[in-house]
Design an enzyme around this catalytic site. Structure first.
Site, PDB file in Angstrom:
ATOM      1  CE  LYS A 218      43.439  66.555  27.590  1.00  0.00           C
ATOM      2  NZ  LYS A 218      44.812  66.019  27.420  1.00  0.00           N
ATOM      3  CG  ASP A 245      46.847  67.414  24.971  1.00  0.00           C
ATOM      4  OD1 ASP A 245      47.246  66.735  24.002  1.00  0.00           O
ATOM      5  OD2 ASP A 245      46.974  67.057  26.163  1.00  0.00           O
ATOM      6  CD  GLU A 271      50.069  68.421  26.028  1.00  0.00           C
ATOM      7  OE1 GLU A 271      50.072  69.603  26.457  1.00  0.00           O
ATOM      8  OE2 GLU A 271      49.753  67.456  26.738  1.00  0.00           O
ATOM      9  CD  GLU A 298      50.190  63.326  27.542  1.00  0.00           C
ATOM     10  OE1 GLU A 298      50.101  64.571  27.558  1.00  0.00           O
ATOM     11  OE2 GLU A 298      49.249  62.595  27.847  1.00  0.00           O
ATOM     12  CG  ASP A 321      54.819  60.900  32.163  1.00  0.00           C
ATOM     13  OD1 ASP A 321      53.641  61.244  32.005  1.00  0.00           O
ATOM     14  OD2 ASP A 321      55.171  59.992  32.949  1.00  0.00           O
ATOM     15  CG  HIS A 348      52.015  64.532  31.043  1.00  0.00           C
ATOM     16  ND1 HIS A 348      52.015  63.214  31.454  1.00  0.00           N
ATOM     17  CD2 HIS A 348      50.718  64.841  30.798  1.00  0.00           C
ATOM     18  CE1 HIS A 348      50.781  62.745  31.429  1.00  0.00           C
ATOM     19  NE2 HIS A 348      49.973  63.702  31.043  1.00  0.00           N
TER      20      HIS A 348
HETATM   21 MG   LIG Z   1      48.521  65.852  27.102  1.00  0.00          MG
END
Ligand SMILES: [Mg+2]
Length: 435
Positions: A218, A245, A271, A298, A321, A348
């Site tokens: 992240k 992400d 992402e 997502e 998703d 995702h």
């Molecule tokens: Mg993500």
């Protein structure tokens, strides 16, 4: 077989207590689900589905599911499967509910939970895992499950049929191979934003030891700490693949500036660099930071936005998703759009039940749509699988192909009781401790 009843439960897991799932936008999430069971006049068979949500607000999604109840209960499974696209359209186009969307937001999450429960029921009745039901349906029936309204300018039913027919070649061999080898996975479990450096390093080492070659971190906190963490993870990974992400935290220009710095660590993709609705913003970011690839999905709310992302050459990776899109029917539309535009699908997952769901979609994509594993990996997050009757299994960095009938989304009754909100034991104990 007739659907005789619908129940929906508000199920929440207190994941925020350990900051599992924490990212730049969701600092202390409680992974949750609106969980649907369709009862039938066959006491042996029920359909299960859920929409993944994130804590407070799950009750809104539960109310959305209840609003759909009269559109499903009383119908026969044969009537539904005989006109799958018509069934799907009846849920998203009800003239007293459509104002809440259309085809987006809470009602679309609720639609996904119900639609996925119907597919679970159909797969169970067919005694097949969902991926195999889909792979063994004639191409005409796959096309007949898709609502082409709003996407025909990019993909017509005839084109979809041609793509599916062409993909029949070699399917049996691919099926044997994927069942033997499994589907490649990547892990997000190592790099949650709320974890300290020591924990991140230990988890990356563990992931490599477990056979993962792809690790996602992240980003989108302050840039200096993103750089520090990326350096730590890249040092552990060596030549391994690192994805990043940002969970929508940046403006377009901020995304470009941040990725020019973070590009030093050779990310395979960034992402959700910005708002999932900003098609042109994604296109601008992609142009500015090439060759770093741009991924999103997502929170892409329907097939229409995916169509625009693809038409605008705004993304390099389509992240479907299973319950942000309106269930299996709409996922089929997006798999075929991605195939037409030549963009790989990397689903995702994580959350609650998303790994269980998307393994079926990825395997079907490989067998019957894309026919390729190149640049394709499915997300894996090693949380909460113990609550499922047929949990997803990842070994040596690959998903084992599910073999049990259905969509793998059925939860265990003791888990449903324990984590029911607000009266389950997991929540009443916390309340008591706080008091
Ligand atoms: Mg993500």
């Amino acid at each position: 077989m007739r659907i005789t009843g619908l129940t929906v439960a508000d199920v929440r897991f207190p994941t925020s207590r350990a900051l599992d799932g924490s990212d730049a936008m969701h600092r202390s999430p409680d992974y949750s689900a609106a969980y649907v069971v369709l009862a039938t006049d066959d006491p042996e068979l029920s359909g299960h589905g859920l929409a993944f949500t994130n804590g407070r607000g799950t009750e809104v999604c539960v109310a959305g599911v209840r609003a759909l109840e009269p559109l499903v209960v009383g119908r026969t499974l044969e009537g539904i499967t005989g006109d799958m696209a018509g069934f799907w359209r009846s849920l998203v186009s009800d003239d007293q509910l459509r104002w809440l969307g259309p085809e987006k937001g809470v009602m679309h999450l609720a639609t996904a939970a119900v639609v996925n429960a119907v597919w679970d029921l159909w797969a169970k009745q067919s005694r097949l895992p969902l991926w195999q039901l889909l792979a063994h349906l004639p191409p005409e029936e796959i096309v007949a499950a898709i609502d082409f309204r709003y996407i025909e300018d990019a993909l017509s039913p005839d084109e979809a049929l041609d793509l599916l027919r062409a993909a029949r070649t070699g399917r049996e061999a691919r099926e044997l191979q994927i069942v033997a080898d499994g589907y490649p996975a990547y892990t997000t479990s190592a790099g949650w934003l709320g974890y300290d450096d020591e924990k991140v390093v230990a988890l990356v080492r563990e992931a490599l030891a477990d056979g993962f070659q792809h690790v996602k971190m992240k980003v989108g906190g302050d840039l200096a700490s993103d750089v520090r963490r990326a350096a730590l993870i890249r040092a552990e990974l060596g030549d391994g693949v690192l994805m990043m992400d940002a969970n929508q935290v940046w403006n377009v220009d901020e995304a470009v500036a941040a990725m020019r710095v973070l590009g030093e660590f050779d990310p395979w993709w960034i992402e959700e660099p910005t708002s999932p609705d900003d098609v042109l913003g994604h296109a601008r970011i992609r142009q500015a930071i090439a060759p770093i690839r741009v991924a999103t999905g997502e929170h892409v709310q329907n097939r229409i936005v995916f169509k625009q992302l693809l038409q605008s050459e705004a993304i390099d990776v389509v992240q479907i998703d299973a319950c942000r899109l309106g269930g299996v029917n709409e996922v089929l539309a997006v798999l075929l759009l991605a195939r037409k535009f030549g963009v790989p699908v990397c689903p995702h997952a994580g959350g609650v039940g998303l790994c269980e769901y998307v393994q079926h979609l990825a395997v079907f994509d490989y067998l019957s749509v894309s026919c390729s594993l190149e640049n394709r990996v499915v997300e894996w997050v090693d949380h909460l699988h113990e609550h499922f009757r047929y949990p997803a299994v990842v070994e040596h960095g690959r998903y084992r192909v599910p073999r049990d009938a259905g969509y793998s989304i059925e939860m265990l009754p003791p888990s449903l009781a324990e984590y029911a909100f607000p009266d389950g034991h997991a929540w009443t104990v916390a309340e008591a401790a706080l008091a």
